[in-house]
Design a protein around this motif. Structure first.
Motif, PDB file in Angstrom:
ATOM      1  N   LYS A  37     -17.041  -6.779  -6.107  1.00 12.89           N
ATOM      2  CA  LYS A  37     -17.959  -6.402  -5.144  1.00 12.89           C
ATOM      3  C   LYS A  37     -17.279  -5.976  -4.119  1.00 12.89           C
ATOM      4  O   LYS A  37     -17.040  -5.096  -3.922  1.00 12.89           O
ATOM      5  CB  LYS A  37     -18.834  -7.914  -5.921  1.00 12.89           C
ATOM      6  CG  LYS A  37     -19.876  -8.437  -6.547  1.00 12.89           C
ATOM      7  CD  LYS A  37     -20.391  -9.768  -6.571  1.00 12.89           C
ATOM      8  CE  LYS A  37     -20.889 -10.282  -5.603  1.00 12.89           C
ATOM      9  NZ  LYS A  37     -23.052  -9.740  -5.745  1.00 12.89           N
ATOM     10  N   GLU A  38     -17.295  -7.650  -3.210  1.00 13.60           N
ATOM     11  CA  GLU A  38     -16.180  -7.483  -2.067  1.00 13.60           C
ATOM     12  C   GLU A  38     -15.228  -7.023  -2.228  1.00 13.60           C
ATOM     13  O   GLU A  38     -14.377  -6.010  -1.216  1.00 13.60           O
ATOM     14  CB  GLU A  38     -16.155  -8.204  -1.136  1.00 13.60           C
ATOM     15  CG  GLU A  38     -15.358  -9.959  -2.206  1.00 13.60           C
ATOM     16  CD  GLU A  38     -15.922 -10.320  -2.885  1.00 13.60           C
ATOM     17  OE1 GLU A  38     -16.301 -11.994  -2.640  1.00 13.60           O
ATOM     18  OE2 GLU A  38     -17.082 -10.209  -3.101  1.00 13.60           O
ATOM     19  N   HIS A  39     -14.190  -6.773  -3.138  1.00 16.91           N
ATOM     20  CA  HIS A  39     -13.418  -5.886  -3.391  1.00 16.91           C
ATOM     21  C   HIS A  39     -13.607  -4.476  -3.462  1.00 16.91           C
ATOM     22  O   HIS A  39     -12.695  -3.471  -2.994  1.00 16.91           O
ATOM     23  CB  HIS A  39     -12.994  -6.264  -4.710  1.00 16.91           C
ATOM     24  CG  HIS A  39     -12.118  -7.790  -5.043  1.00 16.91           C
ATOM     25  ND1 HIS A  39     -11.620  -8.712  -6.162  1.00 16.91           N
ATOM     26  CD2 HIS A  39     -11.235  -8.306  -4.020  1.00 16.91           C
ATOM     27  CE1 HIS A  39     -10.905  -9.572  -5.832  1.00 16.91           C
ATOM     28  NE2 HIS A  39     -10.819  -9.423  -3.883  1.00 16.91           N
ATOM     29  N   GLY A  40     -14.610  -3.906  -3.738  1.00  9.85           N
ATOM     30  CA  GLY A  40     -15.051  -2.600  -3.728  1.00  9.85           C
ATOM     31  C   GLY A  40     -14.810  -2.095  -2.480  1.00  9.85           C
ATOM     32  O   GLY A  40     -14.836  -0.892  -2.808  1.00  9.85           O
TER      33      GLY A  40
ATOM     34  N   TYR B 262      -7.902  -0.870  -3.173  1.00 15.98           N
ATOM     35  CA  TYR B 262      -7.425  -2.166  -3.850  1.00 15.98           C
ATOM     36  C   TYR B 262      -7.247  -2.395  -4.924  1.00 15.98           C
ATOM     37  O   TYR B 262      -6.733  -1.239  -6.551  1.00 15.98           O
ATOM     38  CB  TYR B 262      -8.339  -3.206  -4.061  1.00 15.98           C
ATOM     39  CG  TYR B 262      -9.098  -4.471  -5.014  1.00 15.98           C
ATOM     40  CD1 TYR B 262      -8.417  -5.362  -4.889  1.00 15.98           C
ATOM     41  CD2 TYR B 262      -9.149  -4.660  -5.785  1.00 15.98           C
ATOM     42  CE1 TYR B 262      -8.467  -6.472  -4.898  1.00 15.98           C
ATOM     43  CE2 TYR B 262      -8.886  -5.128  -7.096  1.00 15.98           C
ATOM     44  CZ  TYR B 262      -8.734  -6.049  -6.042  1.00 15.98           C
ATOM     45  OH  TYR B 262      -8.241  -7.650  -6.846  1.00 15.98           O
ATOM     46  N   SER B 263      -5.742  -3.054  -5.308  1.00 21.48           N
ATOM     47  CA  SER B 263      -5.217  -3.336  -6.211  1.00 21.48           C
ATOM     48  C   SER B 263      -5.319  -4.457  -7.026  1.00 21.48           C
ATOM     49  O   SER B 263      -4.339  -5.595  -6.312  1.00 21.48           O
ATOM     50  CB  SER B 263      -3.482  -2.573  -6.141  1.00 21.48           C
ATOM     51  OG  SER B 263      -2.951  -3.242  -8.156  1.00 21.48           O
TER      52      SER B 263
ATOM     53  N   ASP C  91      -2.347   4.165 -10.491  1.00 22.04           N
ATOM     54  CA  ASP C  91      -2.522   3.056 -10.771  1.00 22.04           C
ATOM     55  C   ASP C  91      -4.537   2.758 -10.680  1.00 22.04           C
ATOM     56  O   ASP C  91      -5.359   3.275  -9.067  1.00 22.04           O
ATOM     57  CB  ASP C  91      -2.593   1.767  -9.915  1.00 22.04           C
ATOM     58  CG  ASP C  91      -0.303   1.586 -10.177  1.00 22.04           C
ATOM     59  OD1 ASP C  91      -0.521   1.920 -11.182  1.00 22.04           O
ATOM     60  OD2 ASP C  91      -0.005   1.135  -9.553  1.00 22.04           O
ATOM     61  N   THR C  92      -5.256   2.765 -11.624  1.00 23.03           N
ATOM     62  CA  THR C  92      -6.757   1.836 -10.885  1.00 23.03           C
ATOM     63  C   THR C  92      -6.872   1.116 -10.237  1.00 23.03           C
ATOM     64  O   THR C  92      -6.166   0.014 -10.376  1.00 23.03           O
ATOM     65  CB  THR C  92      -6.992   2.052 -13.041  1.00 23.03           C
ATOM     66  OG1 THR C  92      -6.758   2.339 -13.533  1.00 23.03           O
ATOM     67  CG2 THR C  92      -8.560   1.388 -13.217  1.00 23.03           C
ATOM     68  N   ILE C  93      -7.916   1.791  -9.470  1.00 22.00           N
ATOM     69  CA  ILE C  93      -8.637   0.688  -8.681  1.00 22.00           C
ATOM     70  C   ILE C  93      -9.935   0.397  -9.522  1.00 22.00           C
ATOM     71  O   ILE C  93     -11.117   0.912  -9.385  1.00 22.00           O
ATOM     72  CB  ILE C  93      -8.736   1.300  -7.895  1.00 22.00           C
ATOM     73  CG1 ILE C  93      -7.897   2.389  -6.928  1.00 22.00           C
ATOM     74  CG2 ILE C  93      -9.821   0.631  -6.476  1.00 22.00           C
ATOM     75  CD1 ILE C  93      -8.303   3.503  -5.751  1.00 22.00           C
TER      76      ILE C  93
ATOM     77  N   GLY D  58       0.763  -0.965   0.235  1.00 22.80           N
ATOM     78  CA  GLY D  58       0.307  -0.254  -0.177  1.00 22.80           C
ATOM     79  C   GLY D  58       0.984   1.695   0.107  1.00 22.80           C
ATOM     80  O   GLY D  58       2.017   1.248   0.147  1.00 22.80           O
ATOM     81  N   SER D  59       0.493   2.736   0.247  1.00 21.79           N
ATOM     82  CA  SER D  59       0.905   3.325   0.006  1.00 21.79           C
ATOM     83  C   SER D  59       1.353   4.247   0.508  1.00 21.79           C
ATOM     84  O   SER D  59       2.145   4.874   1.171  1.00 21.79           O
ATOM     85  CB  SER D  59       0.561   4.698  -1.998  1.00 21.79           C
ATOM     86  OG  SER D  59      -0.796   4.959  -0.871  1.00 21.79           O
TER      87      SER D  59
END
Length: 593
Positions: A370-373, A378-379, A364-366, A52-53
């Motif tokens: 569903k649950e990843h949202g 999230y990457s 970077d696009t996220i 993570g950043s």
């Protein structure tokens, strides 16, 4: 063979005894205290395996912990598995702070070691004060990883390039003159700038040193008489060298900045204690008086000039066209059962890359289905990605760098059937987004005073989100920039015409779904009123907001009117650049609710 995380931590601990180290703290930053850093400085990621950043690793002889915020709780839990490093979730009442943790595990008289280049003056002083209360000291050490990180990426060396005034709107000379005027007002002779976005803006230079952030690793010293630029020689092309010479800007080597400051003859120097590392601060000539305060560049940069405002509108228009093409394609492709979180990211990139002046992604696009949202940052990886199905929500947060502006947008897209809970949450977030978008406020208002507008609809349902509601965005620069913000924490910075901020309330339910709706807004004048001038937000992002999740009965007439007007604007501005099929799709997507 690649070392395991346990082996890396062990290698670091082997350096402890000879150097009398009891604890070492490794943050996520670089010598410029940047949010996003070049691979050379990804030390915390290397030592912990957490990607993570934001996060801080603390290594003791027999214990190790990683502190990170709510955006990364789920991700960090997964990535730290089996590493021997314990996750500490920031901002939760039961979580000890790093200081509390150190006080629990170290004996009075012992020291906590850090690399002075990786912490701001403010952070070190605060740490010293907090630890002193428990008879603990701070030891300014170097970088212990330099001896154990064998395949460490080299320092970034990509060349700097000149940023055309037709996009910048003001010349480098005009900007330096404006900075000097601000310094004179405060009786300041010299200003030392560490923040990479401030340096790039001031000099009208850009680079490729940090992924998605067009900045150049460098330092800048501006006095009332001269300007000195500290940059590695291999980054200076003949063209850039000529450009700097013509503007009487002296060039010094990047790694000689501390030596230079050590013999700096100026009577005083202004540094931002939150953006300048402790080693730089400690190297300044003791005869020179150090003044502390915000760099005037932060505010000058945040207020867009006319050319920049025109540029961001043009960039949003092209970005909107790319997004509409993508959303139409997505709607048609989900039913094939072939599209995944990674494949749609690739497709979105193709649509954007086809637009004029495109320079890359702004982060970077996220893409979280569903649950990843619910994993805020999230990457998707080849291991974690899932296939999209015609049901539930897809959260898509993405942005682009164009020569004339930086974009950042989030849409939560209904791919098919939704639950009542998903629809309710989606509508509540939309209500919060609209409330902030419609806000009118007196000049002098701070972002923290408006933050409640975006949260009220979900607070009423005892829900919240722990990230900010709005951050500043750079101009073909970093996607997260200050000094303005809209968040619960207090900030003294007032919102002023010409500032760009995001408007992005969200709600995240672990194991179920995540929802966020984000547009960028421009602060504009709204005319005179009682006790002076009033301001408002102009929404500048152009892209339909998915209507499939909306429970219309939950919206007021005023909210429906805002959404319909916004959609009408989106259609009017984007349709001229679309083909007939795309126009028909957009007409439906933006039809009145």
């Amino acid at each position: 063979m690649k070392q395991s995380i346990k082996e890396r931590v062990h290698a670091l601990r082997m350096t402890f005894h000879p150097n009398s180290i009891k604890a070492f703290i490794i943050p996520s930053t670089d010598p410029h205290l940047s949010e996003y850093v070049a691979p050379h400085w990804m030390s915390r990621e290397w030592i912990s395996g957490f990607t993570g950043s934001a996060g801080t690793a603390v290594i003791l002889m027999d214990k190790a912990g990683l502190w990170t915020d709510s955006r990364y709780f789920l991700q960090a839990t997964k990535e730290l598995e089996g590493s021997g490093i314990t996750l500490y979730k920031e901002m939760l009442p039961e979580t000890p702070s790093i200081t509390e943790f150190l006080c629990q595990h170290l004996k009075p008289g012992e020291s906590v070691s850090i690399d002075g280049k990786m912490f701001s003056v403010q952070q070190v002083e605060q740490m010293k004060e907090e630890l002193a209360a428990h008879q603990l000291q701070v030891d300014i050490f170097g970088d212990p990883l330099s001896s154990i990180w064998k395949d460490r990426p080299a320092m970034p060396d990509s060349p700097a390039f000149i940023y055309d005034i037709k996009y910048a709107g003001k010349s480098c000379e005009e900007k330096i003159s404006a900075i000097r005027t601000e310094l004179k007002k405060k009786g300041v002779y010299a200003l030392f700038i560490s923040a990479l976005d401030e340096i790039a803006w001031t000099l009208n230079l850009r680079g490729n040193d940090v992924h998605c952030n067009p900045v150049i690793v460098s330092y800048l010293l501006i006095t009332q008489d001269e300007v000195t630029y500290f940059i590695s020689p291999e980054k200076v092309t003949a063209e850039v060298e000529t450009y700097l010479k013509e503007r009487q800007i002296g060039i010094q080597k990047y790694d000689e900045v501390e030596t230079f400051l050590n013999s700096f003859p100026g009577k005083n120097i202004l540094i931002d204690p939150g953006k300048t590392n402790y080693s730089i601060y400690s190297s300044i000539n003791p005869q020179c008086s150090i003044l502390r305060g915000e760099s005037p560049v932060a505010l000058l940069k945040a207020i867009r000039n006319e050319q920049e405002v025109a540029g961001i509108h043009a960039a949003m228009q092209r970005d909107g066209v790319a997004l509409v093409k993508f959303l139409k394609w997505l709607e048609e492709s989900v039913s094939t059962g072939k599209e995944t979180e990674l494949s749609i990211d690739k497709k979105l990139h193709e649509f954007r890359a086809a637009q004029p002046l495109y320079m890359g992604e702004s982060f970077d696009t996220i893409a979280g289905y569903k649950e990843h949202g619910a994993i805020v940052h999230y990457s998707a990886t080849p291991e974690s990605e899932v296939t999209l199905q015609p049901r539930g929500f897809l959260l898509l947060d993405s942005g682009a760098q164009y020569l004339d502006g930086t974009t950042d947008i989030t849409r939560t897209i209904a791919l098919g059937e939704l639950t009542e809970e998903e629809k309710t949450d989606y509508t509540l977030i939309l209500k919060g987004h609209i409330a902030l978008a419609m806000a009118k406020f007196p000049a002098g208002t701070r972002g923290a005073q408006l933050d409640v507008l975006a949260r009220m609809p979900i607070w009423n349902h005892r829900m919240n989100f722990l990230h900010g509601t709005g951050h500043g965005v750079g101009h073909f620069l970093s996607v997260h920039e200050g000094p303005q913000s809209i968040r619960m924490n207090e900030s003294p910075v007032i919102l002023q015409p010409g500032m760009v901020t995001s408007n992005e309330p969200g709600v995240y339910k672990a194991g179920s779904h995540g929802i966020r709706t984000e547009n960028l807004t421009l602060v504009c004048k709204d005319g005179e009123g009682m006790f002076g001038e009033y301001l408002k937000f102009e929404t500048i992002t152009l892209c339909p907001i998915c209507k499939k999740g909306i429970i219309k009965e939950m919206l007021t007439n005023e909210e429906i009117e805002w959404l319909n007007n916004y959609h009408q604007t989106v259609y009017e501005k984007l349709s001229p650049d679309l083909n007939e099929e795309e126009k028909v799709w957009l007409q439906e997507a933006t039809a009145s609710l």
